[in-house]
Design an enzyme around this catalytic site. Structure first.
Site, PDB file in Angstrom:
ATOM      1  N   THR A   1       0.814  -1.225   0.000  1.00 57.58           N
ATOM      2  CA  THR A   1       0.000   0.000   0.000  1.00 57.58           C
ATOM      3  C   THR A   1       0.847   1.274   0.000  1.00 57.58           C
ATOM      4  O   THR A   1       2.059   1.224   0.185  1.00 57.58           O
ATOM      5  CB  THR A   1      -0.951   0.010   1.212  1.00 57.58           C
ATOM      6  OG1 THR A   1      -0.202  -0.262   2.405  1.00 57.58           O
ATOM      7  CG2 THR A   1      -2.039  -1.029   1.078  1.00 57.58           C
TER       8      THR A   1
ATOM      9  N   SER B   1       1.127   8.742   5.025  1.00 59.03           N
ATOM     10  CA  SER B   1       0.606   8.685   3.661  1.00 59.03           C
ATOM     11  C   SER B   1       1.782   8.930   2.729  1.00 59.03           C
ATOM     12  O   SER B   1       2.419   9.979   2.811  1.00 59.03           O
ATOM     13  CB  SER B   1      -0.462   9.748   3.443  1.00 59.03           C
ATOM     14  OG  SER B   1      -0.780   9.827   2.073  1.00 59.03           O
ATOM     15  N   ARG B   2       2.084   7.970   1.860  1.00 54.66           N
ATOM     16  CA  ARG B   2       3.252   8.118   0.984  1.00 54.66           C
ATOM     17  C   ARG B   2       2.964   9.009  -0.216  1.00 54.66           C
ATOM     18  O   ARG B   2       3.837   9.233  -1.032  1.00 54.66           O
ATOM     19  CB  ARG B   2       3.751   6.738   0.539  1.00 54.66           C
ATOM     20  CG  ARG B   2       4.238   5.914   1.723  1.00 54.66           C
ATOM     21  CD  ARG B   2       4.965   4.648   1.335  1.00 54.66           C
ATOM     22  NE  ARG B   2       5.220   3.880   2.547  1.00 54.66           N
ATOM     23  CZ  ARG B   2       4.562   2.793   2.904  1.00 54.66           C
ATOM     24  NH1 ARG B   2       3.593   2.339   2.137  1.00 54.66           N
ATOM     25  NH2 ARG B   2       4.847   2.159   4.020  1.00 54.66           N
ATOM     26  N   VAL B   3       1.730   9.480  -0.334  1.00 53.10           N
ATOM     27  CA  VAL B   3       1.409  10.455  -1.381  1.00 53.10           C
ATOM     28  C   VAL B   3       1.523  11.855  -0.800  1.00 53.10           C
ATOM     29  O   VAL B   3       1.975  12.788  -1.449  1.00 53.10           O
ATOM     30  CB  VAL B   3      -0.001  10.191  -1.958  1.00 53.10           C
ATOM     31  CG1 VAL B   3      -0.417  11.294  -2.919  1.00 53.10           C
ATOM     32  CG2 VAL B   3      -0.029   8.850  -2.669  1.00 53.10           C
TER      33      VAL B   3
END
Length: 509
Positions: A341, A367-369
């Site tokens: 994810t 959150s990697r975004v």
């Protein structure tokens, strides 16, 4: 009446001339062993992997193990038909792979794994089907995640933003509010043209009914489809349910629409697949899971994407849920899914029981975004929020030793306490962007530092009412422009000061 032999002969000759031999080759197998919804079949040498098989009595199954001298198949237990299968029964190929009905007709419905309606609202008016398994979009077919998918939950939208096309894991122990976050997110998609799909895997039927009723009550079933594979269904149906939900979501995504899909939960999905694999005599690996358990989830979650504009610009946002044991996120399935994810939201027992709800551990959640999928207005006010909370956590642990604190440290502790209080939120009460921005602005700019801690929730409730009544233009401008100009910030600042002065007078009385 006399029969004339020549007439009879001529009729027979004519009929023989019309007769044509037709050979039909049919592949059939024989059941050599059956039990626990798994059958071993002799024959069927040319069967495909994942092909549907027809058993006597109308029961259906799927070929999952293609061995040298036999085929291992799972039976879709859905009534008495599967219990009547016995050794020696004939099994027929269908030449088809598993598929599910798709399209607008599924919106607002509760269906089983293969699209059979279970809500008593009649048959589905659709003739479109999609295979359960399909190839994930490639790199060229995707574009970066850049549009926010707002959950309406302050703690998530401000610090762990989710974008359309992202895969964000929700992970926690049982009964700590995982499903509540998912339902709030669905409710918050009202009037945003997002098709929501909730896949219930191995849940109690009473829980699925409760989710359906909650969504109905908040008007969210108008744009939601529920795929149900409850704990009373067979492991094979629980294993296929998320792929079924994903196929329904893909139909909307490839039509240029935006979809949110929730898998609740993938722990039970992995357990169902482990059960099938062990019954099929596949070699067990770590924690008795089969060797392809990572591929099980990666081929599902990789289908979530934000498509390029040439393909319609549709998106599928996936929120898988995982249940941990005693908060252990380092066990096998959690580490697998975390690596697939684009971030995780970790809920903590101790926070939940101390009244911090949603019980999000900001340190372990990510959150990697990041800010790329966040409204500019939220980025402007929430930039300091994560830092403030991190510093508060560190100082709160340090002050347990009872040392004397200087003014700067006390101010940081006060700010952290107020921000934690602000981020608390009632269940089924998602907030629009404007209200989140306004209250976080008030908190991060120190307007709440002088107020008593027990009055913060009251301040928030009355502040929203005050802004709606006296300054509705500020909220509308934040929601439409999605950024804070200098002029708008000045008006918001004046409004907060004005309300705070009035509020302080009232709480002193």
């Amino acid at each position: 009446m006399a029969l004339r032999p020549e007439e009879v002969t001529s009729i027979i000759k004519k009929e023989l001339e019309k007769y044509k031999t037709r050979l039909r080759v049919q592949s059939i197998g024989t059941v050599i062993q059956v039990g626990d919804d798994v059958a071993r079949i002799y024959g069927l040498d040319d069967v495909m992997m994942g092909e549907l098989l027809k058993f006597p009595g109308g029961a259906m199954g799927m070929a999952l193990n293609l061995e040298e001298d036999s085929v291992g198949a799972v039976i879709f237990g859905s009534g008495l038909s599967d219990t009547n299968i016995k050794e020696g029964d004939i099994v027929n190929r269908t030449g088809k792979i598993a598929q599910v009905p798709v399209g607008e007709a599924l919106v607002g419905r509760v269906i089983g794994t293969f699209g059979k309606p279970i809500d008593g609202k009649g048959p589905l008016a659709t003739d479109k089907f999609r295979p359960l398994e399909s190839k994930a979009p490639g790199v060229i077919e995707r574009q970066p995640v850049k549009e926010p998918l707002e959950t309406g939950i302050k703690a998530i939208d401000s610090m762990i933003p989710i974008g359309r096309g992202q895969r964000e894991l929700v992970i926690a122990d049982r009964q700590t509010g995982k499903t509540a976050i998912a339902i709030d997110t669905i409710i918050n998609q009202k009037d945003k043209d997002v098709h929501c799909i909730y896949v219930a895997i191995g849940q109690k039927i009473s829980n699925i009914v409760a989710v359906s009723e909650t969504l109905e009550k908040h008007g969210a079933m108008k744009y939601t489809t529920i795929v149900s594979a409850s704990s009373r269904t067979s492991a094979s149906l629980q294993y296929l349910a998320p792929y079924s939900g994903c196929a329904i979501a893909e139909e909307s995504m490839y039509s240029g629409k935006h979809v949110l899909i929730i898998y609740d939960d993938l722990s039970k999905h992995a357990q169902a697949y482990r059960q099938l694999s062990l019954l099929l005599r596949r070699p067990p690996g770590r924690e008795a899971y089969p060797g392809d358990i990572f591929y099980l989830h990666s081929r599902l979650l990789e289908r979530a994407a934000k498509l390029t504009d040439q393909l319609g610009g549709g998106s599928m946002t996936a929120i898988p849920i995982l249940e941990t044991q005693a908060g252990d996120i380092t066990s096998y399935i959690p580490t697998n899914v975390i690596s697939i994810t684009d971030g995780q939201i970790y809920l903590e027992n101790s926070l939940f029981y101390s009244g911090v709800r949603p019980a999000i551990n900001v340190g372990l959640s990510v959150s990697r975004v990041g800010g790329k999928a966040q409204a500019k207005a939220m980025r402007q006010v929430a930039a300091k929020l994560r830092l403030d909370l991190a510093q508060y956590r560190e100082l709160a642990a340090f002050t347990q030793f009872g040392s004397e604190l200087d003014k700067a440290t006390q101010a940081q502790l006060t700010r952290g306490e107020k921000m934690i209080e602000i981020l608390k939120q009632s269940q089924y009460d998602p907030l629009p962007l404007s209200k989140q921005v306004m209250i976080i602005y008030a908190g991060t700019h120190g307007f709440l530092d002088s107020l008593p801690l027990n009055s913060i929730r009251r301040f928030e409730t009355e502040f929203y009412a005050y802004m709606d009544e006296n300054h509705p233009d500020i909220g509308k401008e934040i929601d439409s422009k999605r950024e804070l100009s200098d002029e708008l910030t000045g008006r918001l600042n004046d409004a907060v000061l004005s309300f705070k002065a009035d509020f302080e007078k009232r709480i002193k009385v």
